[in-house]
Design a protein around this motif. Sequence first.
Motif, PDB file in Angstrom:
ATOM      1  N   PRO A 134      -4.587   3.211  -3.364  1.00  0.00           N
ATOM      2  CA  PRO A 134      -5.437   2.043  -3.062  1.00  0.00           C
ATOM      3  C   PRO A 134      -5.978   2.123  -1.634  1.00  0.00           C
ATOM      4  O   PRO A 134      -5.519   1.422  -0.722  1.00  0.00           O
ATOM      5  CB  PRO A 134      -4.468   0.867  -3.237  1.00  0.00           C
ATOM      6  CG  PRO A 134      -3.139   1.428  -2.858  1.00  0.00           C
ATOM      7  CD  PRO A 134      -3.152   2.868  -3.313  1.00  0.00           C
ATOM      8  N   THR A 135      -6.966   2.969  -1.440  1.00  0.00           N
ATOM      9  CA  THR A 135      -7.439   3.266  -0.082  1.00  0.00           C
ATOM     10  C   THR A 135      -7.960   2.034   0.645  1.00  0.00           C
ATOM     11  O   THR A 135      -7.873   1.957   1.879  1.00  0.00           O
ATOM     12  CB  THR A 135      -8.538   4.334  -0.128  1.00  0.00           C
ATOM     13  OG1 THR A 135      -9.548   3.926  -1.071  1.00  0.00           O
ATOM     14  CG2 THR A 135      -7.971   5.679  -0.574  1.00  0.00           C
ATOM     15  N   ASP A 136      -8.505   1.071  -0.102  1.00  0.00           N
ATOM     16  CA  ASP A 136      -9.018  -0.123   0.567  1.00  0.00           C
ATOM     17  C   ASP A 136      -7.909  -0.896   1.279  1.00  0.00           C
ATOM     18  O   ASP A 136      -8.165  -1.629   2.246  1.00  0.00           O
ATOM     19  CB  ASP A 136      -9.737  -1.034  -0.427  1.00  0.00           C
ATOM     20  CG  ASP A 136      -8.853  -1.437  -1.600  1.00  0.00           C
ATOM     21  OD1 ASP A 136      -8.059  -0.602  -2.067  1.00  0.00           O
ATOM     22  OD2 ASP A 136      -8.958  -2.589  -2.055  1.00  0.00           O
ATOM     23  N   GLU A 137      -6.651  -0.724   0.851  1.00  0.00           N
ATOM     24  CA  GLU A 137      -5.528  -1.411   1.481  1.00  0.00           C
ATOM     25  C   GLU A 137      -5.055  -0.707   2.748  1.00  0.00           C
ATOM     26  O   GLU A 137      -4.124  -1.166   3.413  1.00  0.00           O
ATOM     27  CB  GLU A 137      -4.361  -1.533   0.500  1.00  0.00           C
ATOM     28  CG  GLU A 137      -4.631  -2.459  -0.671  1.00  0.00           C
ATOM     29  CD  GLU A 137      -4.869  -3.897  -0.219  1.00  0.00           C
ATOM     30  OE1 GLU A 137      -4.109  -4.397   0.617  1.00  0.00           O
ATOM     31  OE2 GLU A 137      -5.848  -4.501  -0.690  1.00  0.00           O
ATOM     32  N   PHE A 138      -5.672   0.424   3.062  1.00  0.00           N
ATOM     33  CA  PHE A 138      -5.336   1.135   4.299  1.00  0.00           C
ATOM     34  C   PHE A 138      -6.353   0.855   5.403  1.00  0.00           C
ATOM     35  O   PHE A 138      -6.252   1.415   6.492  1.00  0.00           O
ATOM     36  CB  PHE A 138      -5.233   2.643   4.036  1.00  0.00           C
ATOM     37  CG  PHE A 138      -3.972   3.030   3.335  1.00  0.00           C
ATOM     38  CD1 PHE A 138      -2.872   3.499   4.035  1.00  0.00           C
ATOM     39  CD2 PHE A 138      -3.858   2.907   1.951  1.00  0.00           C
ATOM     40  CE1 PHE A 138      -1.699   3.847   3.380  1.00  0.00           C
ATOM     41  CE2 PHE A 138      -2.692   3.250   1.289  1.00  0.00           C
ATOM     42  CZ  PHE A 138      -1.606   3.710   2.010  1.00  0.00           C
ATOM     43  N   LEU A 139      -7.312   0.013   5.120  1.00  0.00           N
ATOM     44  CA  LEU A 139      -8.280  -0.418   6.125  1.00  0.00           C
ATOM     45  C   LEU A 139      -7.772  -1.676   6.809  1.00  0.00           C
ATOM     46  O   LEU A 139      -7.325  -2.606   6.147  1.00  0.00           O
ATOM     47  CB  LEU A 139      -9.639  -0.696   5.476  1.00  0.00           C
ATOM     48  CG  LEU A 139     -10.462   0.523   5.039  1.00  0.00           C
ATOM     49  CD1 LEU A 139     -11.649   0.068   4.200  1.00  0.00           C
ATOM     50  CD2 LEU A 139     -10.932   1.322   6.248  1.00  0.00           C
ATOM     51  N   PRO A 167       0.801  -1.231   0.000  1.00  0.00           N
ATOM     52  CA  PRO A 167       0.000   0.000   0.000  1.00  0.00           C
ATOM     53  C   PRO A 167       0.829   1.274   0.000  1.00  0.00           C
ATOM     54  O   PRO A 167       0.484   2.241  -0.704  1.00  0.00           O
ATOM     55  CB  PRO A 167      -0.812  -0.134   1.293  1.00  0.00           C
ATOM     56  CG  PRO A 167      -0.891  -1.596   1.547  1.00  0.00           C
ATOM     57  CD  PRO A 167       0.407  -2.163   1.063  1.00  0.00           C
ATOM     58  N   ALA A 168       1.910   1.319   0.765  1.00  0.00           N
ATOM     59  CA  ALA A 168       2.714   2.539   0.838  1.00  0.00           C
ATOM     60  C   ALA A 168       3.361   2.859  -0.507  1.00  0.00           C
ATOM     61  O   ALA A 168       3.399   4.013  -0.937  1.00  0.00           O
ATOM     62  CB  ALA A 168       3.785   2.399   1.919  1.00  0.00           C
ATOM     63  N   ARG A 222       8.043  13.366   4.543  1.00  0.00           N
ATOM     64  CA  ARG A 222       6.749  13.841   4.033  1.00  0.00           C
ATOM     65  C   ARG A 222       5.854  12.661   3.666  1.00  0.00           C
ATOM     66  O   ARG A 222       4.663  12.648   3.992  1.00  0.00           O
ATOM     67  CB  ARG A 222       6.959  14.748   2.827  1.00  0.00           C
ATOM     68  CG  ARG A 222       7.539  16.107   3.147  1.00  0.00           C
ATOM     69  CD  ARG A 222       7.652  16.980   1.903  1.00  0.00           C
ATOM     70  NE  ARG A 222       6.361  17.295   1.316  1.00  0.00           N
ATOM     71  CZ  ARG A 222       5.552  18.260   1.732  1.00  0.00           C
ATOM     72  NH1 ARG A 222       5.902  19.026   2.755  1.00  0.00           N
ATOM     73  NH2 ARG A 222       4.403  18.502   1.133  1.00  0.00           N
ATOM     74  N   CYS A 223       6.420  11.697   2.977  1.00  0.00           N
ATOM     75  CA  CYS A 223       5.628  10.521   2.604  1.00  0.00           C
ATOM     76  C   CYS A 223       5.130   9.788   3.848  1.00  0.00           C
ATOM     77  O   CYS A 223       3.966   9.365   3.912  1.00  0.00           O
ATOM     78  CB  CYS A 223       6.465   9.572   1.750  1.00  0.00           C
ATOM     79  SG  CYS A 223       6.800  10.160   0.083  1.00  0.00           S
ATOM     80  N   GLN A 224       6.009   9.634   4.828  1.00  0.00           N
ATOM     81  CA  GLN A 224       5.612   8.942   6.054  1.00  0.00           C
ATOM     82  C   GLN A 224       4.474   9.669   6.761  1.00  0.00           C
ATOM     83  O   GLN A 224       3.524   9.039   7.241  1.00  0.00           O
ATOM     84  CB  GLN A 224       6.809   8.815   6.985  1.00  0.00           C
ATOM     85  CG  GLN A 224       7.904   7.888   6.486  1.00  0.00           C
ATOM     86  CD  GLN A 224       9.117   7.925   7.379  1.00  0.00           C
ATOM     87  OE1 GLN A 224       9.007   7.689   8.582  1.00  0.00           O
ATOM     88  NE2 GLN A 224      10.263   8.233   6.829  1.00  0.00           N
ATOM     89  N   ASP A 225       4.559  10.991   6.838  1.00  0.00           N
ATOM     90  CA  ASP A 225       3.504  11.757   7.502  1.00  0.00           C
ATOM     91  C   ASP A 225       2.177  11.623   6.769  1.00  0.00           C
ATOM     92  O   ASP A 225       1.112  11.502   7.402  1.00  0.00           O
ATOM     93  CB  ASP A 225       3.900  13.230   7.592  1.00  0.00           C
ATOM     94  CG  ASP A 225       4.974  13.490   8.632  1.00  0.00           C
ATOM     95  OD1 ASP A 225       5.202  12.628   9.498  1.00  0.00           O
ATOM     96  OD2 ASP A 225       5.602  14.565   8.576  1.00  0.00           O
ATOM     97  N   LEU A 226       2.200  11.644   5.455  1.00  0.00           N
ATOM     98  CA  LEU A 226       0.968  11.520   4.677  1.00  0.00           C
ATOM     99  C   LEU A 226       0.346  10.138   4.843  1.00  0.00           C
ATOM    100  O   LEU A 226      -0.878   9.997   4.985  1.00  0.00           O
ATOM    101  CB  LEU A 226       1.255  11.801   3.200  1.00  0.00           C
ATOM    102  CG  LEU A 226       1.579  13.259   2.853  1.00  0.00           C
ATOM    103  CD1 LEU A 226       2.174  13.360   1.453  1.00  0.00           C
ATOM    104  CD2 LEU A 226       0.321  14.127   2.974  1.00  0.00           C
ATOM    105  N   ILE A 227       1.182   9.116   4.842  1.00  0.00           N
ATOM    106  CA  ILE A 227       0.665   7.755   5.017  1.00  0.00           C
ATOM    107  C   ILE A 227       0.128   7.565   6.428  1.00  0.00           C
ATOM    108  O   ILE A 227      -0.911   6.920   6.637  1.00  0.00           O
ATOM    109  CB  ILE A 227       1.759   6.733   4.670  1.00  0.00           C
ATOM    110  CG1 ILE A 227       2.015   6.756   3.152  1.00  0.00           C
ATOM    111  CG2 ILE A 227       1.372   5.325   5.123  1.00  0.00           C
ATOM    112  CD1 ILE A 227       3.234   5.977   2.713  1.00  0.00           C
TER     113      ILE A 227
END
Length: 652
Positions: free
Chosen positions: A80-85, A69-70, A570-575
């Motif tokens: 792929p927002t479904d992979e963040f659930l 996902p990342a 920045r990427c880490q904060d957004l994720i």
Amino acid sequence: MATDLQDPGTDHHAPAAQSAAEHVESFAETALKLGGKSDDEARRTGAIDTADDQVEQLFAAQYQTVNSPAHRAVWDRSVPTDEFLSTPPKTPAEVQKVMDDSIAVVSRHKQAGTLLNDEGKTREEVLQELAGVGYWGLLVGKEFGGSDCSFSSFAAFLARMATLDGTIAGLASIHGCIGAVDPVKTFGNADQKQRFLPGLADGSRLSAFALTEPCAGSDLTALRTTAVLDGDSYVVNGEKLFISNVVPGRTIGLVCLVDDKPAVLVVDLPAEENEQFQLKKYGIHALARLYNRGIVFNNFRVPQENLLKPVKGDGLTIAYHGLNLGRVSLCANAAGTMRQMMADMIPWAHFRVTYSEPIAHRELVQRRLGEMAGLIVGCDALVAWCSDLLDRGYRGEMECIIAKIFGSESMKHAAIELYMKTHGGRSFLHGHAFGDNVHDFLAPCIYEGEGEMLGMAFFKSLVKRHGKTYFEPVGKALAAAGIQRPNPLNPAHALKLAPVAMPYLKWLIGRKLMRGSKPNLPGMPSELRGHAEYACEKLTATALEIDGAMQKFQLKLADRQCRMAELSGRCQDLITMLATSMYAARQENEVVRVSADLLCQKLRQKLDGRRPSNQYFKQVTGLGAQVSAGAFPGLEEICGQEILQKYAPPAQ
């Protein structure tokens, strides 16, 4: 725990490492050589990169880093927002009993003041009582006497245990994640599993992992401990340093050189020190309640059959596999430890009176409690998400790095800026949890990989496929043509580069022309939806930012550590924002939702370079007031520390 490891039928007893003749340069080695680095640096970095590639090959294609996902959040055309659930873990009743019984053991000893021995270490009797209720076998399969607990349930439980005692929670991670359990369970053959796992499950052989050496930390190619085959056993010589949970009689996974290649031996340490096995004892502030020592081997013999032989890769492959579990466990420990801090702050805030008013009514203290709540929910969200990914079979390298860095940095910030400052001078009294544990609060920033170094490893994983696909062919073409400074207006240069540059130009133009679309999100409260949409939009745009840095610095990018760290952060904060908002949206507790909203607001302020608004301060202090009234979940089992240097309340 599902790992979905691929087994192509390779003989587990066949040599796994490549010979010199079979050596294939990794992406990192090629890039560094093209960038003018020495052969030695390129080779050493390439060895680490190759080990990473070999770990990748242990997982089915759909669960490797490029499909995580990342990674997809940045490089796919839509996140792929479904992979963040994450799916809440379902813990079987028999496993829940082991957990509840373990909590009962620690709670009883904590209340009785019998957790520690005369050296200030966790008492062996406590560890054995925990063994009796099944604590050490949670991650071991039932066929070997364990509970076969899912990692999602295990990680959530560690957060709960850490509210009582972070050291005992940490010992479970050392033993089950980075100790001998994961290497044997994942890479051991049938005989090795049968010989080692029952003892690891019942606690008769607690374990550790011996990787670090005096000259080998982040540079694992500098290993010097050797194991030379002599008859039916390996003769080990060398020294290990900073090995946690080591006392005589323990079982360790020992990383050493066998035939000049990294390997892992499972070693049952003798019950007492002798001429062949010595512990190197030193004063160390961090992890003060467990034994952290060096180990010196002098012609120490280990049976030949104790060598772990992965299907692919070598000892570094084995070491890297367990680290992801340990990183998530660290974040879980941080969540529990910060709850412990919060539980100490609340009674003190109501007791301490300044200018005739309890400090619980002061905005600064309320803000601290509100921010602490946001950090805890962020850790909870990352633990739930990452552990679920691991259970589903993902490698989870990038996601687990995010959890480790966020968890460790959150605990550091909470300890210094929120906990210490609220308790003031009493923080430094003997017996105060801050003064007695400050090094334990800071150590996670270093252990399991120093934060900024891990951030660059995250960045490397993020750019690796893009660089290999588009930039490496150009670099090779330039090297082959002897062109050091390419000029696209020079016809000769353009002719040489056109075949390899065209795929990249096609990608770049397509990305710049790509139209943004609303992410596909589930039903969410409006505030949390706004954060998720913001994170998705920025993540998609990050691909061109990263590509721009790769264009600008090209093969010198490896030397631009500050820029890599900034882009990685920045990427880490957004994720983190996306994972937290989606986690909180599925929680019924309104305080948890508000806490997540405020954490996301704080991250957006950082990302946009904006100052906090008055509305933010109103919200965060309002949340802090609710927390001080006992509204935050997860504090129920915590035994708060006694207020030190009490004074008589002022006369009314």
